[in-house]
Design a protein around this motif. Structure first.
Motif, mmCIF file in Angstrom:
data_model
loop_
_atom_site.group_PDB
_atom_site.id
_atom_site.type_symbol
_atom_site.label_atom_id
_atom_site.label_comp_id
_atom_site.label_asym_id
_atom_site.label_seq_id
_atom_site.Cartn_x
_atom_site.Cartn_y
_atom_site.Cartn_z
ATOM 1 N N THR A 118 -13.438 10.452 -17.281
ATOM 2 C CA THR A 118 -12.513 9.755 -16.385
ATOM 3 C C THR A 118 -11.169 9.580 -17.070
ATOM 4 O OG1 THR A 118 -14.288 8.526 -15.289
ATOM 5 C CG2 THR A 118 -12.079 7.617 -15.115
ATOM 6 N N LEU A 119 -10.094 9.822 -16.326
ATOM 7 C CA LEU A 119 -8.747 9.533 -16.816
ATOM 8 C C LEU A 119 -8.224 8.330 -16.052
ATOM 9 C CD1 LEU A 119 -6.229 10.216 -18.508
ATOM 10 C CD2 LEU A 119 -5.456 11.643 -16.593
ATOM 11 N N ASP A 120 -7.981 7.235 -16.775
ATOM 12 C CA ASP A 120 -7.391 6.051 -16.169
ATOM 13 C C ASP A 120 -5.871 6.131 -16.280
ATOM 14 O OD1 ASP A 120 -9.849 4.782 -15.556
ATOM 15 O OD2 ASP A 120 -10.039 4.131 -17.646
ATOM 16 N N LEU A 121 -5.187 5.888 -15.167
ATOM 17 C CA LEU A 121 -3.729 5.779 -15.139
ATOM 18 C C LEU A 121 -3.412 4.318 -14.867
ATOM 19 C CD1 LEU A 121 -2.882 8.977 -13.041
ATOM 20 C CD2 LEU A 121 -2.809 8.724 -15.529
ATOM 21 N N ILE A 122 -2.923 3.619 -15.902
ATOM 22 C CA ILE A 122 -2.846 2.172 -15.891
ATOM 23 C C ILE A 122 -1.397 1.699 -15.920
ATOM 24 C CG2 ILE A 122 -3.647 0.077 -17.013
ATOM 25 C CD1 ILE A 122 -5.980 1.787 -16.547
ATOM 26 N N GLY A 123 -1.091 0.672 -15.110
ATOM 27 C CA GLY A 123 0.198 0.012 -15.219
ATOM 28 C C GLY A 123 0.150 -1.040 -16.308
ATOM 29 N N ASN A 124 1.080 -0.989 -17.248
ATOM 30 C CA ASN A 124 1.154 -1.954 -18.335
ATOM 31 C C ASN A 124 2.534 -2.588 -18.380
ATOM 32 O OD1 ASN A 124 -1.430 -1.918 -19.878
ATOM 33 N ND2 ASN A 124 -0.963 0.254 -20.049
ATOM 34 N N GLY A 125 2.575 -3.861 -18.769
ATOM 35 C CA GLY A 125 3.829 -4.577 -18.812
ATOM 36 C C GLY A 125 3.838 -5.668 -17.767
ATOM 37 N N SER A 126 4.983 -5.896 -17.120
ATOM 38 C CA SER A 126 5.087 -6.945 -16.108
ATOM 39 C C SER A 126 5.592 -6.369 -14.798
ATOM 40 C CB SER A 126 6.020 -8.062 -16.586
ATOM 41 O OG SER A 126 7.328 -7.557 -16.797
ATOM 42 N N TYR A 127 5.179 -6.977 -13.706
ATOM 43 C CA TYR A 127 5.548 -6.518 -12.363
ATOM 44 C C TYR A 127 5.614 -7.740 -11.454
ATOM 45 C CZ TYR A 127 4.896 -4.262 -7.769
ATOM 46 O OH TYR A 127 5.023 -3.852 -6.460
ATOM 47 N N SER A 128 6.759 -7.974 -10.818
ATOM 48 C CA SER A 128 6.927 -9.125 -9.943
ATOM 49 C C SER A 128 7.605 -8.672 -8.661
ATOM 50 C CB SER A 128 7.771 -10.200 -10.634
ATOM 51 O OG SER A 128 7.949 -11.309 -9.775
ATOM 52 N N CYS A 129 6.958 -8.917 -7.521
ATOM 53 C CA CYS A 129 7.437 -8.371 -6.246
ATOM 54 C C CYS A 129 7.290 -9.403 -5.132
ATOM 55 C CB CYS A 129 6.648 -7.112 -5.897
ATOM 56 S SG CYS A 129 6.792 -6.586 -4.183
ATOM 57 N N SER A 130 8.344 -9.576 -4.337
ATOM 58 C CA SER A 130 8.276 -10.358 -3.106
ATOM 59 C C SER A 130 8.965 -9.541 -2.019
ATOM 60 C CB SER A 130 8.972 -11.715 -3.291
ATOM 61 O OG SER A 130 8.993 -12.426 -2.066
ATOM 62 N N ILE A 131 8.218 -9.175 -0.986
ATOM 63 C CA ILE A 131 8.771 -8.280 0.035
ATOM 64 C C ILE A 131 8.263 -8.677 1.413
ATOM 65 C CG2 ILE A 131 6.902 -6.589 -0.226
ATOM 66 C CD1 ILE A 131 8.992 -4.362 0.255
ATOM 67 N N ALA A 132 9.117 -8.552 2.417
ATOM 68 C CA ALA A 132 8.731 -8.765 3.808
ATOM 69 C C ALA A 132 9.137 -7.527 4.595
ATOM 70 C CB ALA A 132 9.408 -10.007 4.378
ATOM 71 N N THR A 133 8.257 -7.042 5.470
ATOM 72 C CA THR A 133 8.548 -5.855 6.264
ATOM 73 C C THR A 133 8.247 -6.112 7.729
ATOM 74 O OG1 THR A 133 6.332 -4.888 6.068
ATOM 75 C CG2 THR A 133 7.900 -4.401 4.296
ATOM 76 N N SER A 134 8.923 -5.373 8.585
ATOM 77 C CA SER A 134 8.669 -5.432 10.016
ATOM 78 C C SER A 134 9.069 -4.109 10.637
ATOM 79 C CB SER A 134 9.465 -6.574 10.663
ATOM 80 O OG SER A 134 9.224 -6.631 12.056
ATOM 81 N N ASN A 135 8.189 -3.545 11.468
ATOM 82 C CA ASN A 135 8.482 -2.272 12.134
ATOM 83 C C ASN A 135 8.915 -1.191 11.153
ATOM 84 O OD1 ASN A 135 7.915 -3.304 14.732
ATOM 85 N ND2 ASN A 135 9.957 -4.238 14.797
ATOM 86 N N ARG A 136 8.191 -1.133 10.029
ATOM 87 C CA ARG A 136 8.385 -0.096 9.007
ATOM 88 C C ARG A 136 9.686 -0.254 8.228
ATOM 89 N NH1 ARG A 136 7.997 5.617 10.800
ATOM 90 N NH2 ARG A 136 7.326 5.925 8.636
ATOM 91 N N GLU A 137 10.361 -1.397 8.368
ATOM 92 C CA GLU A 137 11.619 -1.641 7.666
ATOM 93 C C GLU A 137 11.468 -2.846 6.745
ATOM 94 O OE1 GLU A 137 14.071 0.437 8.024
ATOM 95 O OE2 GLU A 137 13.304 1.529 9.775
ATOM 96 N N ILE A 138 12.211 -2.826 5.632
ATOM 97 C CA ILE A 138 12.252 -3.969 4.732
ATOM 98 C C ILE A 138 13.239 -4.988 5.285
ATOM 99 C CG2 ILE A 138 12.790 -4.746 2.395
ATOM 100 C CD1 ILE A 138 12.109 -1.923 1.413
ATOM 101 N N VAL A 139 12.786 -6.214 5.453
ATOM 102 C CA VAL A 139 13.680 -7.258 5.970
ATOM 103 C C VAL A 139 13.985 -8.312 4.918
ATOM 104 C CG1 VAL A 139 12.959 -6.914 8.350
ATOM 105 C CG2 VAL A 139 11.725 -8.555 6.943
ATOM 106 N N GLN A 140 13.219 -8.346 3.844
ATOM 107 C CA GLN A 140 13.492 -9.284 2.761
ATOM 108 C C GLN A 140 12.903 -8.721 1.478
ATOM 109 O OE1 GLN A 140 12.316 -13.323 3.579
ATOM 110 N NE2 GLN A 140 12.364 -13.909 1.419
ATOM 111 N N LEU A 141 13.658 -8.842 0.393
ATOM 112 C CA LEU A 141 13.195 -8.268 -0.874
ATOM 113 C C LEU A 141 13.768 -9.055 -2.038
ATOM 114 C CD1 LEU A 141 11.772 -5.911 -2.426
ATOM 115 C CD2 LEU A 141 13.954 -4.699 -2.329
#
Length: 270
Positions: A118-141
């Motif tokens: 098995t090959l694991d592809l891992i995210g390392n470090g930090s990740y912070s996300c706040s997102i709002a979407t509507s009708n396939r569009e980003i309305v807040q990020l």
């Protein structure tokens, strides 16, 4: 359409071993192998405004010698698909990450971690996300967010691809008994344990093969269930896979109470 709001914060994301089963890989950017939409509200990448800084990160990896590719990029599973490409060499794969950000972003990195076949592809470090979407569009990020991940595999590759424990492709390899036992031990509720057993058996049926267990391994399975009903059900599901049936009687003596042994023997036919 109602607005979807999501907050995700992760530090030092760790890979999850593959175990759960699901449908086949995608044919194109919008449909999976069954011709159904991959996601309910896929973001329209071409219409993302420049203020959200859309960008694409490509991570190349080698696939030769592996049976499974396990992706876990900070647990992202909102819009992930597998795409088979004739343009890739038979020994190469490509992880494509679609990203947006506003105000600030921290992406960390994607690292390869070989683990046997098995090959694991891992995210390392930090990740912070706040997102709002509507009708396939980003309305807040706010922060840096992944909005889509594509795993490109060579055309015809018989390698299973998982994302956060979910099988994204056709199954090419039956689940090994020792792997099933590990998954069973990690499951907490009886219904989760029986789901592990059903997935184990289904992996063989799908390949027109039959699993093989030792009587002692079946004993380990039935011991996972505290009550007689669960033990009997596990026994009914798995006793036909036992190859050393001469040891079933001893297993029943060891793993079943005095009052349950007669029923256990009746179930296995001894």
């Amino acid at each position: 359409m109602s607005v979807l709001f999501k907050i995700c914060v992760s530090l030092m994301s760790l890979a999850l071993l593959a175990g759960c089963d699901s449908g086949g890989g995608s044919k194109d950017g919008n449909n999976n192998a069954n011709g159904k939409p991959s996601v309910k509200n896929r973001i329209n990448w071409s219409s993302i405004p420049s203020k959200y800084n859309p960008s694409i990160e490509d991570v190349e990896f080698r696939v030769d010698g592996y049976e499974k590719i396990n992706v876990n990029v900070f647990g992202f599973d909102d819009d992930v698909e597998v795409v088979y490409s004739k343009d890739l060499r038979a020994d190469s794969g490509l992880l494509r990450i679609y990203r947006v950000w506003a105000k600030s972003a921290s992406w960390g990195s994607v690292n390869e971690r070989p683990n046997g076949t098995t090959l694991d592809l891992i995210g390392n470090g930090s990740y912070s996300c706040s997102i709002a979407t509507s009708n396939r569009e980003i309305v807040q990020l706010e922060g840096g967010c992944y909005v889509r991940i594509q795993v490109f595999m060579p055309a015809g590759a018989e390698i299973e691809v998982y994302n956060v424990n979910k099988l994204m492709t056709k199954r090419f390899f039956a689940i090994k008994t020792d792997v099933m036992l590990e998954q069973l031990d990690r499951a907490s509720r009886d219904e989760d344990k029986f789901a592990v057993i059903e997935t184990y058996l289904a992996s063989y049926r799908g390949l027109k093969k039959k699993p093989e267990m030792q009587a002692v391994q079946l004993g380990d399975v039935v011991s996972e269930f505290p009550f007689s009903e669960g033990k009997f059900k596990a026994l009914r599901l798995l006793h036909a896979t036992v190859v050393d049936r001469e040891n079933l009687s001893k297993m029943i003596e060891d793993r079943f109470s005095y009052f349950d042994r007669a029923e256990a023997r009746r179930i296995v036919g001894i």
